[in-house]
Scaffold this motif. Sequence first.
Motif, PDB file in Angstrom:
ATOM      1  N   GLN A 271       0.946  -1.049  -0.064  1.00 46.81           N
ATOM      2  CA  GLN A 271       0.157   0.007  -0.037  1.00 46.81           C
ATOM      3  C   GLN A 271       0.801   1.249  -0.071  1.00 46.81           C
ATOM      4  N   ALA A 272       2.411   1.123   0.689  1.00 48.09           N
ATOM      5  CA  ALA A 272       3.113   2.284   0.544  1.00 48.09           C
ATOM      6  C   ALA A 272       3.896   2.449  -0.648  1.00 48.09           C
ATOM      7  N   GLY A 273       3.674   1.359  -1.645  1.00 46.11           N
ATOM      8  CA  GLY A 273       4.055   1.611  -2.932  1.00 46.11           C
ATOM      9  C   GLY A 273       5.687   0.703  -3.001  1.00 46.11           C
ATOM     10  N   ILE A 274       5.615  -0.317  -2.160  1.00 46.09           N
ATOM     11  CA  ILE A 274       6.760  -1.280  -2.242  1.00 46.09           C
ATOM     12  C   ILE A 274       6.112  -2.730  -2.142  1.00 46.09           C
ATOM     13  N   THR A 275       6.324  -3.549  -3.114  1.00 42.32           N
ATOM     14  CA  THR A 275       5.900  -4.870  -3.226  1.00 42.32           C
ATOM     15  C   THR A 275       6.838  -5.871  -2.878  1.00 42.32           C
ATOM     16  N   PRO A 276       6.728  -6.576  -1.579  1.00 47.16           N
ATOM     17  CA  PRO A 276       7.850  -7.378  -1.228  1.00 47.16           C
ATOM     18  C   PRO A 276       7.580  -8.709  -2.090  1.00 47.16           C
ATOM     19  N   LEU A 277       8.848  -9.203  -2.619  1.00 50.14           N
ATOM     20  CA  LEU A 277       8.941 -10.530  -3.237  1.00 50.14           C
ATOM     21  C   LEU A 277       9.170 -11.629  -2.215  1.00 50.14           C
ATOM     22  N   PRO A 278       8.086 -12.400  -2.205  1.00 46.00           N
ATOM     23  CA  PRO A 278       8.175 -13.850  -1.202  1.00 46.00           C
ATOM     24  C   PRO A 278       9.653 -14.458  -1.705  1.00 46.00           C
ATOM     25  N   LEU A 279      10.266 -15.267  -0.697  1.00 48.09           N
ATOM     26  CA  LEU A 279      11.377 -16.314  -1.195  1.00 48.09           C
ATOM     27  C   LEU A 279      11.115 -17.186  -2.156  1.00 48.09           C
ATOM     28  N   GLU A 280       9.803 -17.629  -1.925  1.00 51.63           N
ATOM     29  CA  GLU A 280       9.404 -18.763  -3.032  1.00 51.63           C
ATOM     30  C   GLU A 280       9.458 -18.092  -4.483  1.00 51.63           C
ATOM     31  N   GLY A 281       9.564 -17.055  -4.403  1.00 54.77           N
ATOM     32  CA  GLY A 281       9.547 -16.398  -5.986  1.00 54.77           C
ATOM     33  C   GLY A 281      10.827 -16.524  -6.552  1.00 54.77           C
ATOM     34  N   ILE A 282      12.005 -17.115  -5.678  1.00 57.83           N
ATOM     35  CA  ILE A 282      13.219 -16.825  -6.009  1.00 57.83           C
ATOM     36  C   ILE A 282      13.738 -18.460  -5.870  1.00 57.83           C
ATOM     37  N   ILE A 283      13.470 -18.982  -4.846  1.00 56.23           N
ATOM     38  CA  ILE A 283      13.531 -20.528  -4.491  1.00 56.23           C
ATOM     39  C   ILE A 283      12.415 -21.265  -4.570  1.00 56.23           C
ATOM     40  N   PRO A 284      11.586 -21.756  -5.504  1.00 57.52           N
ATOM     41  CA  PRO A 284      10.460 -22.230  -5.347  1.00 57.52           C
ATOM     42  C   PRO A 284      10.387 -23.331  -4.350  1.00 57.52           C
ATOM     43  N   ARG A 285      11.380 -24.287  -4.374  1.00 59.19           N
ATOM     44  CA  ARG A 285      11.495 -25.592  -3.667  1.00 59.19           C
ATOM     45  C   ARG A 285      11.711 -25.468  -2.143  1.00 59.19           C
ATOM     46  N   TYR A 286      11.976 -24.222  -1.682  1.00 57.66           N
ATOM     47  CA  TYR A 286      12.507 -23.982  -0.433  1.00 57.66           C
ATOM     48  C   TYR A 286      11.821 -24.529   0.590  1.00 57.66           C
ATOM     49  N   ARG A 287      10.418 -24.442   0.657  1.00 54.03           N
ATOM     50  CA  ARG A 287       9.428 -24.721   1.716  1.00 54.03           C
ATOM     51  C   ARG A 287       9.691 -26.254   1.799  1.00 54.03           C
ATOM     52  N   PHE A 288       9.731 -26.938   0.722  1.00 52.43           N
ATOM     53  CA  PHE A 288       9.612 -28.472   0.706  1.00 52.43           C
ATOM     54  C   PHE A 288      10.909 -29.168   0.810  1.00 52.43           C
ATOM     55  N   ALA A 289      12.168 -28.547   0.350  1.00 48.78           N
ATOM     56  CA  ALA A 289      13.493 -29.254   0.436  1.00 48.78           C
ATOM     57  C   ALA A 289      14.297 -27.978   1.242  1.00 48.78           C
ATOM     58  N   GLN A 290      14.198 -27.399   2.294  1.00 48.93           N
ATOM     59  CA  GLN A 290      14.846 -26.693   2.804  1.00 48.93           C
ATOM     60  C   GLN A 290      16.381 -26.939   3.076  1.00 48.93           C
ATOM     61  N   ALA A 291      16.464 -28.128   3.550  1.00 52.75           N
ATOM     62  CA  ALA A 291      17.844 -28.634   3.758  1.00 52.75           C
ATOM     63  C   ALA A 291      18.706 -28.558   2.509  1.00 52.75           C
ATOM     64  N   ASP A 292      18.274 -28.378   1.222  1.00 53.75           N
ATOM     65  CA  ASP A 292      19.094 -28.156   0.248  1.00 53.75           C
ATOM     66  C   ASP A 292      19.696 -26.674   0.048  1.00 53.75           C
ATOM     67  N   TYR A 293      18.895 -25.840   0.663  1.00 50.88           N
ATOM     68  CA  TYR A 293      19.504 -24.526   0.637  1.00 50.88           C
ATOM     69  C   TYR A 293      19.960 -23.549   1.763  1.00 50.88           C
ATOM     70  N   ILE A 294      20.220 -24.505   3.097  1.00 50.44           N
ATOM     71  CA  ILE A 294      20.609 -24.030   4.242  1.00 50.44           C
ATOM     72  C   ILE A 294      21.753 -24.406   4.669  1.00 50.44           C
ATOM     73  N   LEU A 295      22.866 -23.739   5.652  1.00 52.22           N
ATOM     74  CA  LEU A 295      24.081 -24.509   6.003  1.00 52.22           C
ATOM     75  C   LEU A 295      23.957 -25.886   6.713  1.00 52.22           C
ATOM     76  N   GLY A 296      22.622 -25.902   7.448  1.00 51.72           N
ATOM     77  CA  GLY A 296      22.324 -27.188   7.977  1.00 51.72           C
ATOM     78  C   GLY A 296      21.673 -26.726   9.484  1.00 51.72           C
ATOM     79  N   ALA A 297      20.476 -27.394   9.613  1.00 48.19           N
ATOM     80  CA  ALA A 297      19.858 -27.182  10.741  1.00 48.19           C
ATOM     81  C   ALA A 297      20.619 -27.392  12.149  1.00 48.19           C
ATOM     82  N   PRO A 298      20.761 -26.471  13.328  1.00 47.04           N
ATOM     83  CA  PRO A 298      19.837 -25.466  13.375  1.00 47.04           C
ATOM     84  C   PRO A 298      20.061 -24.068  12.880  1.00 47.04           C
ATOM     85  N   ASP A 299      21.284 -24.085  12.127  1.00 47.08           N
ATOM     86  CA  ASP A 299      21.654 -22.976  11.328  1.00 47.08           C
ATOM     87  C   ASP A 299      20.978 -22.938   9.937  1.00 47.08           C
ATOM     88  N   TYR A 300      20.030 -21.776   9.816  1.00 47.04           N
ATOM     89  CA  TYR A 300      19.128 -21.743   8.583  1.00 47.04           C
ATOM     90  C   TYR A 300      19.708 -20.572   7.590  1.00 47.04           C
TER      91      TYR A 300
END
Length: 346
Positions: A271-300
């Motif tokens: 509404q203030a003129g800034i449209t955030p881009l959700p992470l899924e727009g960059i990494i679509p599989r992030y929610r379902f294959a998170q381990a492929d994109y993080i250093l390693g739980a618990p470090d995200y």
Amino acid sequence: MNIAAAVAAALLFGLWKGLETTPKPEGLVLLDGSPLYELVDDVGYIPKANAQATLPAKTGGPTAKPVTYTTGPDHFRIVPTTANRPEACVLLFGASFTFGNGVQDEETYAAQLVRLSGGRLHAHNFGVSGWGLHQTLAGLQSGRFQRAVRCEPTDAVFLMVPSLIWWTSGVLNPWDKYGPRYRLGSDGKPVRDGNLGMPDSYNWRSWIGLTPTSRGDALALSKAIIVESMSELRRHYPDIRTQLISYRVSSWADVDFSAEDMLGFEYELHQAGITPLPLEGIIPRYRFAQADYILGAPDYHPNARAHRLIAEFILRQIQSRPLAPDAAPKQASQGAGASGASSSSQ
């Protein structure tokens, strides 16, 4: 009498909390115990200039290599050199995800962005571990970032995680007592008001031992600071394109924010003129294959693969968007190519 006693106890507790002093400067140690930082007036703390620290890898395992963090003369993490007249110049803002905690100097998305462009794009990595949104605004207001820029900025990318909303109000970031504190003025804009570690005698929440800022107030202040930061950038660089990436980390309820909280926050920004881009727009599989994109739980923190995907996205955005008509002659006179900038807020 019981009520009076409870009120008195709460007030005494609040008074005791208010008398607590900020840590001494020598107590400021971040980045897994590395004394890489120094205190400054505008943003509270910043990496030392021309410094280097090599720390154990966060991913663990016997084959994991130590990680080296190197800063340049501008105090920020180094990026590869580029052509004398780059086709685009990108300013990258954020905290440890942008700084690149856990990845090598050449693996940050700032560095990979330069490499993927073949050196035709210049990037400034203005992310610092532990920073909140307040440091971005303070650095812009003081001119710290502008003084470090070595090209004509065409783009700016803010990458934020939900925890930065709390950190901007001084909640959950005890290391940032020297960080700039902002309040909302009568016009709804953020106003600098000392440092986060200074006593806040007017905050009734602190009097009774609650967190100094409510969830709603933290969201409102963060939104105002983002809007003001974007305005400050456009004031210095009228033709700049901006993009805000909303990087949800471990879940939809990250850091005590529900999906509704974050959706409402993003809607208010829109509404203030800034449209955030959700992470899924960059990494679509992030929610379902998170381990492929993080250093390693618990470090995200994102690993090198995630940094590369972010860099590829930013580069695609820049290459796919033409420059504004009034910016084209300037770029043409510099021998630049027809590159543009990624922006959801103009």
